[in-house]
Structure formats: structure tokens, C-alpha cells
Design an enzyme around this catalytic site. Structure first.
Site, mmCIF file in Angstrom:
data_model
loop_
_atom_site.group_PDB
_atom_site.id
_atom_site.type_symbol
_atom_site.label_atom_id
_atom_site.label_comp_id
_atom_site.label_asym_id
_atom_site.label_seq_id
_atom_site.Cartn_x
_atom_site.Cartn_y
_atom_site.Cartn_z
ATOM 1 N N ASP A 41 0.825 -1.219 0.000
ATOM 2 C CA ASP A 41 0.000 0.000 0.000
ATOM 3 C C ASP A 41 0.856 1.264 0.000
ATOM 4 O OD1 ASP A 41 -2.263 -1.702 0.307
ATOM 5 O OD2 ASP A 41 -2.002 -1.663 2.483
ATOM 6 N N GLU A 209 -11.739 -1.652 -3.209
ATOM 7 C CA GLU A 209 -11.180 -0.869 -2.115
ATOM 8 C C GLU A 209 -10.091 0.064 -2.654
ATOM 9 O OE1 GLU A 209 -9.832 -3.883 0.568
ATOM 10 O OE2 GLU A 209 -8.210 -4.575 -0.735
#
Length: 321
Positions: A41, A209
Site C-alpha cells: 500500500d 477498495e
């Protein structure tokens, strides 16, 4: 590699696309990165002195720095002391999915604290005058969800529009990607309490997401990660995008399908050893928009690694190369 990228960015988008092979093999390999590149991420910014600072999930938000966007060196973490409130949402006090940007003379970082598979989650805010590791001051919770809510407060992304309005998109599974308005003076929630819905999937488990919003040529582009993350070489993550004429949507893909109905134009998917690209952010650099993401290396036991590619805009749609 940098010289090749610079030459490619000078080509017209249509010619650039024509240089790529058709089909799944059209997806590019990540650009060359070296050093400490095991990340998850990632979010990256270029500071005023020309340094790149990258933050990622785990370890108090792990930090890496680079002078050339190619070689990355581990540089501690955003936080040297972990805020006590994290323990309510993560027993390990382990933050996820940071998002860094620079506005109003300061660096702002939104991040998530949660446990895998739970929507008992919170989005926190930190500020820094330099953006460097160890310099961040935590400002507490901006938005939270509980198990009684129909969405999940993780994977935040701050978008600041040309009119000065601030928007925070976020979300994972449940009913998908959401957006709220923020107060630019504080970075906290605005008095407008509307929760906008931007994207979801009609099929369980509604796997979308990690939103990121970019504005270009009058359109708002929503990037998101679809399908299964965090399973190493078995991951099915992929990056898709849609666009809208308003930050709150409705977002549609290249074929006109609404992202609220599961639509999304593919930007990057699994190919070769590069499994499950996602968890993306987009940096506007001197040579164009840069897609920053992680993938799982099939040839290294599914280890998550840093991927960086430039983005072209073929016909007004993002294309990784």
C-alpha cells in the site's frame, strides 16, 4: 530506464498505445526499482528539495526515501511513538494504507487502523512540516466505522479540488467506496455530513477498495483496487478506473458502465511474475502522472514489492506503461 520513460512521455498517446502489444501482454512490467522495495500500500510524495519519500503499511507506517525514484532506502517510520487510540482498532497498533499530500504549507497524512476482515475501523490524520519520517504529529480520528455500519473506514485518500474543497474517499468491501467532505482548515470532517457512494460490486463479497482520485482535463478519475488482496501469489488484485464530471460521481468506465454497478476500465492486472497489482496511489511528477503500487512477486514466494509505472492518457483514459 529513466531515459526510456522520458522518451515515451513525449510520444502522442495514440502512438504510444500502438507500440504496446495487444491483449493481456499489453500490461507493462514495473519500472526498475532497487534497494528496499518490499512494501504494501505505498504512497509517495516529492518534497521541496527534490527527494522522494514513500510511506507504506505496517511498522508505524514504514518510510523509504529516494533521490531518483529508482533506488529506495529504508528510513525509519512516520511515527516514532504509536498513538494509544490505535489499540481500540488494532491490538498490535499496526496502521495501514497511508495517503500523503502537501497543502496549505504542510504535509498531511491520512491512514487507517483496523484488523483484517473487520469494519471496526478508523481513519487517522497526522501532519508534518517536512514530510520526513519521525516528524509526524498525530491529530487523532477523522472518521470511524463500527460493525453496525454498512461500510469500512480504511484506505483513505485526500482529494483537493480546484475550488479549494477537500474530499476524503475511502472504503473496502461491504458497500464499497465512500466519500465525505473535509474542513480545509483542520483536515477533519466538514459540517456537511453527507456520505457519498462512489463504487461497489454487485457480487459478494463486493471486493473493491483503495480509492485514489485524480483530476485531469476537467474529469475526475477514480482509481480503485478490485478483487482479492494480501494472498501472495494467489492474490487476484487488479487496478481499474472510471471518471466523472464531479468528485462525488457518478463514475463510469470507458464503456459507460457505472462503477456503482461494478464497472471499471482495467489499468493494470496480473501478468507474468507480477501478481495482483493494487493498493495504488498516483503522484504528479515533472514527467507526468506516476502510478505507485504493490504487486506480489511470483518468482520470490509471493513477496509484496514496489511497482512504479508512468501513466499515459489514451483517449482520456489512464494507461500504464
Amino acid at each position: 530506464m529513466r531515459r526510456r520513460r522520458a522518451l515515451l512521455t513525449a510520444l502522442p498517446a495514440a502512438l504510444l498505445l500502438a507500440l504496446l502489444p495487444s491483449g493481456a501482454t499489453a500490461y507493462p512490467n514495473p519500472g526498475l526499482v532497487t534497494g528496499d522495495v518490499v512494501v504494501h500500500d505505498p504512497t509517495m510524495i516529492k518534497t521541496a528539495d527534490g527527494r522522494y519519500v514513500l510511506y507504506s503499511t505496517h511498522g508505524g507506517l514504514e518510510a523509504r526515501t529516494s533521490t531518483d525514484r529508482t533506488h529506495f532506502t529504508r528510513a525509519g517510520s512516520a511515527f516514532t511513538g504509536l498513538p494509544s487510540w490505535w489499540s481500540e482498532y488494532s491490538p498490535e497498533r499496526d496502521p495501514w494504507a497511508p495517503d500523503i499530500s502537501y497543502h496549505n504549507g504542510a504535509y498531511w497524512m491520512y491512514y487507517a487502523v483496523s484488523s483484517f476482515g473487520s469494519n471496526h475501523s478508523a481513519i487517522g490524520l497526522a501532519k508534518s512540516s517536512t514530510g520526513l519520517p519521525g516528524s509526524w504529529s498525530d491529530r487523532g480520528i477523522v472518521y470511524r466505522t463500527s460493525t453496525s455500519d454498512n461500510h469500512n473506514a480504511i484506505d483513505p485518500n485526500l482529494f483537493v479540488d480546484d475550488d479549494g474543497s477537500w474530499w476524503l474517499s475511502f472504503g473496502s468491501y461491504w458497500t464499497g467506496i465512500k466519500m465525505i467532505r473535509l474542513d480545509p482548515a483542520t483536515g477533519n470532517r466538514h459540517s456537511d455530513r453527507t456520505v457519498h457512494s462512489l463504487a461497489t460490486r454487485p457480487d459478494a463479497p463486493h471486493a473493491v477498495e483503495a480509492p485514489q482520485i485524480v483530476k485531469r482535463d476537467g474529469y475526475y478519475y477514480l482509481f480503485a483496487s478490485y478483487d482479492r488482496c494480501c494472498a501472495g501469489a494467489d492474490s487476484t488484485y487488479k487496478i481499474k478506473a472510471g471518471r466523472a464530471s464531479s468528485p462525488t460521481g457518478p463514475y463510469t468506465d470507458r464503456n459507460g458502465a457505472r462503477m456503482m454497478d461494478g464497472g471499471g476500465t482495467p489499468v493494470l492486472e496480473t501478468h507474468g511474475r507480477y501478481i495482483g497489482p493494487g493498493g495504488q496511489s498516483v503522484l504528479k511528477d515533472s514527467d507526468g502522472h506516476v502510478l505507485v503500487y504493490h504487486y506480489y512477486d511470483r518468482d520470490d514466494n509471493g513477496t509484496p514489492k514496489l511497482g512504479i509505472n508512468l501513466l499515459g492518457w489514451n483517449g482520456g483514459w489512464p494507461t500504464a506503461y
